[in-house]
Scaffold this active site. Structure first.
Site, PDB file in Angstrom:
ATOM      1  N   GLU A   1       0.792  -1.243   0.000  1.00 59.03           N
ATOM      2  CA  GLU A   1       0.000   0.000   0.000  1.00 59.03           C
ATOM      3  C   GLU A   1       0.826   1.296   0.000  1.00 59.03           C
ATOM      4  O   GLU A   1       0.642   2.154   0.846  1.00 59.03           O
ATOM      5  CB  GLU A   1      -0.947   0.002   1.205  1.00 59.03           C
ATOM      6  CG  GLU A   1      -1.860  -1.203   1.234  1.00 59.03           C
ATOM      7  CD  GLU A   1      -2.792  -1.234   2.448  1.00 59.03           C
ATOM      8  OE1 GLU A   1      -2.630  -0.405   3.341  1.00 59.03           O
ATOM      9  OE2 GLU A   1      -3.661  -2.097   2.475  1.00 59.03           O
TER      10      GLU A   1
ATOM     11  N   GLU B   1      -6.085 -11.254  -0.223  1.00 60.19           N
ATOM     12  CA  GLU B   1      -7.030 -10.606   0.706  1.00 60.19           C
ATOM     13  C   GLU B   1      -8.440 -10.499   0.123  1.00 60.19           C
ATOM     14  O   GLU B   1      -9.077  -9.455   0.170  1.00 60.19           O
ATOM     15  CB  GLU B   1      -6.506  -9.231   1.115  1.00 60.19           C
ATOM     16  CG  GLU B   1      -5.063  -9.267   1.586  1.00 60.19           C
ATOM     17  CD  GLU B   1      -4.557  -7.934   2.127  1.00 60.19           C
ATOM     18  OE1 GLU B   1      -5.381  -7.095   2.513  1.00 60.19           O
ATOM     19  OE2 GLU B   1      -3.318  -7.752   2.165  1.00 60.19           O
TER      20      GLU B   1
END
Ligand code: GLA
Length: 378
Positions: free
Chosen positions: A162, A267
């Site tokens: 991220e 995820e």
């Protein structure tokens, strides 16, 4: 006499059924990992009660259905190195042992991330930001220590997690503000030096936004141009009933593949709940009504919603199966609905239904739908 005759007749009538139940073996049920083998690995995140074998039902599902694992939390830097130079590998060691004992592909998640990182990482003894040199040294020490410990055992690492905003600009993390954009190639270099055989990934969410997608493609190309190893882009799949659209997700997958890397769907979970608005107002009774509206299925999903959920999850798996030449792994972010972080995010205390197994660890309809789809494509 009449009674004995009747009994004999009854026994004769029952014989075929008795015979049938006593000799027939349980039909072995196809599992997700069997059905998807040859296409991509199917993985799950493990929480600490699964890692330590306390959630026996969860562990049973993991070993039967999945062939890849990732730790949901215990390999994040706040757990591995809570204090400068003091590592705690208890849970991570147990997790890697579990993966090895069960012959699973083990992913390490994650080395460099702005979140779930201890504050000491960026500060000196009086709480001021450290220099670029010190932060680079801390990154190097963290990555080298962790990756070397599991060399040859953890097969792939989420090296950087991220680092970008949704518009593709760099996130204003401490790694970025102190080191600058070089923190990304540096992290990949340190990881590769520590285990040259390990696969290395960049992982992020919302990569279906064109700005973010294009910046990731640029990053992949730059890393490769610098002679650095990057094997795949991890596409976090925290999806909802109304986002993203399939075409955008596919466009991102295609762009990453075209840049010369594989795709990992990491995820993955599909929230069945409405997406909360950021601002609700301050009125307590409005907030109460709003909270109920946002948590509508506390006693189970109505059939129509369950069907819509199954159809949407099925369309994503169909996309993955149809594009399995680009995809190495699809990993669910948890085993049963009860395990999911989505019950508390982005609003705490909701009852969500985002995973493939229900709160009793029973497979939902989607499991056989995925298996059928995979078999069609064999
Ligand atoms: C991000 C991280 C994951 C996890 C989720 C929420 O996606 O990569 O490790 O923390 O947020 O559970």
């Amino acid at each position: 006499m009449k009674l004995i005759k009747q009994l004999l007749i009854m026994m004769l009538l029952c014989l075929p059924f008795l015979n049938c139940t006593s000799t027939k073996k349980e039909e072995p049920k196809t599992t997700l990992k069997d059905a998807l083998s040859g296409k991509f690995l199917i993985g799950t995140a493990m929480n600490s009660s699964q890692i330590w074998g306390k959630d026996t039902l969860g562990v049973k599902v993991i070993t039967q259905q999945f062939d890849a694992v990732v730790a949901e939390n215990c390999m994040k830097s706040m757990h591995l190195q809570p204090k400068d130079g003091e590592f705690d590998f208890k849970d991570a060691d147990q997790f890697v042992d579990f993966g090895e004992r069960n012959n699973m592909f083990i992913t390490g998640h994650c080395l460099i991330w702005h979140s779930q990182v201890p504050a000491w990482f960026f500060t000196d003894t009086v709480g001021k930001d450290v220099s670029k040199e010190i932060l680079t040294e801390r990154m190097k020490n963290h990555i080298t220590t962790v990756v070397s410990r599991y060399k040859g055992r953890v097969k792939g690492w989420d090296v950087v997690n991220e680092a970008l905003n949704d518009d593709g600009t760099y996130r204003n993390s401490k790694f970025y503000t102190i080191i600058g954009k070089d923190f990304i190639p540096l992290a990949f270099k340190f990881a590769h030096d520590a285990d040259p055989d390990a696969e290395l990934y960049y992982n992020d969410y919302n990569e279906w936004y064109a700005g973010k997608r294009d910046s990731i493609v640029k990053m992949v190309i730059q890393l490769k141009d610098q002679g650095l190893r990057i094997d795949a882009v991890g596409m976090q799949g925290h999806i909802g009933m109304d986002y993203p659209n399939l075409e955008d997700y596919k466009a991102a997958m295609d762009s990453f593949a075209a840049a010369g890397v594989k795709v990992m769907v990491t995820e993955l979970e599909l929230s069945a709940l409405p997406t909360p608005r950021p601002n609700v107002g301050a009125n307590i009774s409005d907030i109460e009504i709003y909270r109920k509206e946002m948590n509508p299925y506390t006693d189970g999903l109505p059939d129509s919603v369950a069907t819509a959920w199954t159809n949407r999850m099925a369309s994503f798996f169909k996309l993955f199966i149809d594009n399995s030449d680009k995809i190495e792994r699809v990993t669910l972010w948890g085993v049963s609905d009860a395990d999911s972080w989505k019950n508390d995010f982005p609003m705490p205390g909701r009852t969500d239904y985002p995973l493939l197994f229900d709160r009793n660890h029973q497979p939902k309809t989607i499991v056989s739908t995925i298996i059928q789809e995979a078999k069609k494509n064999k």
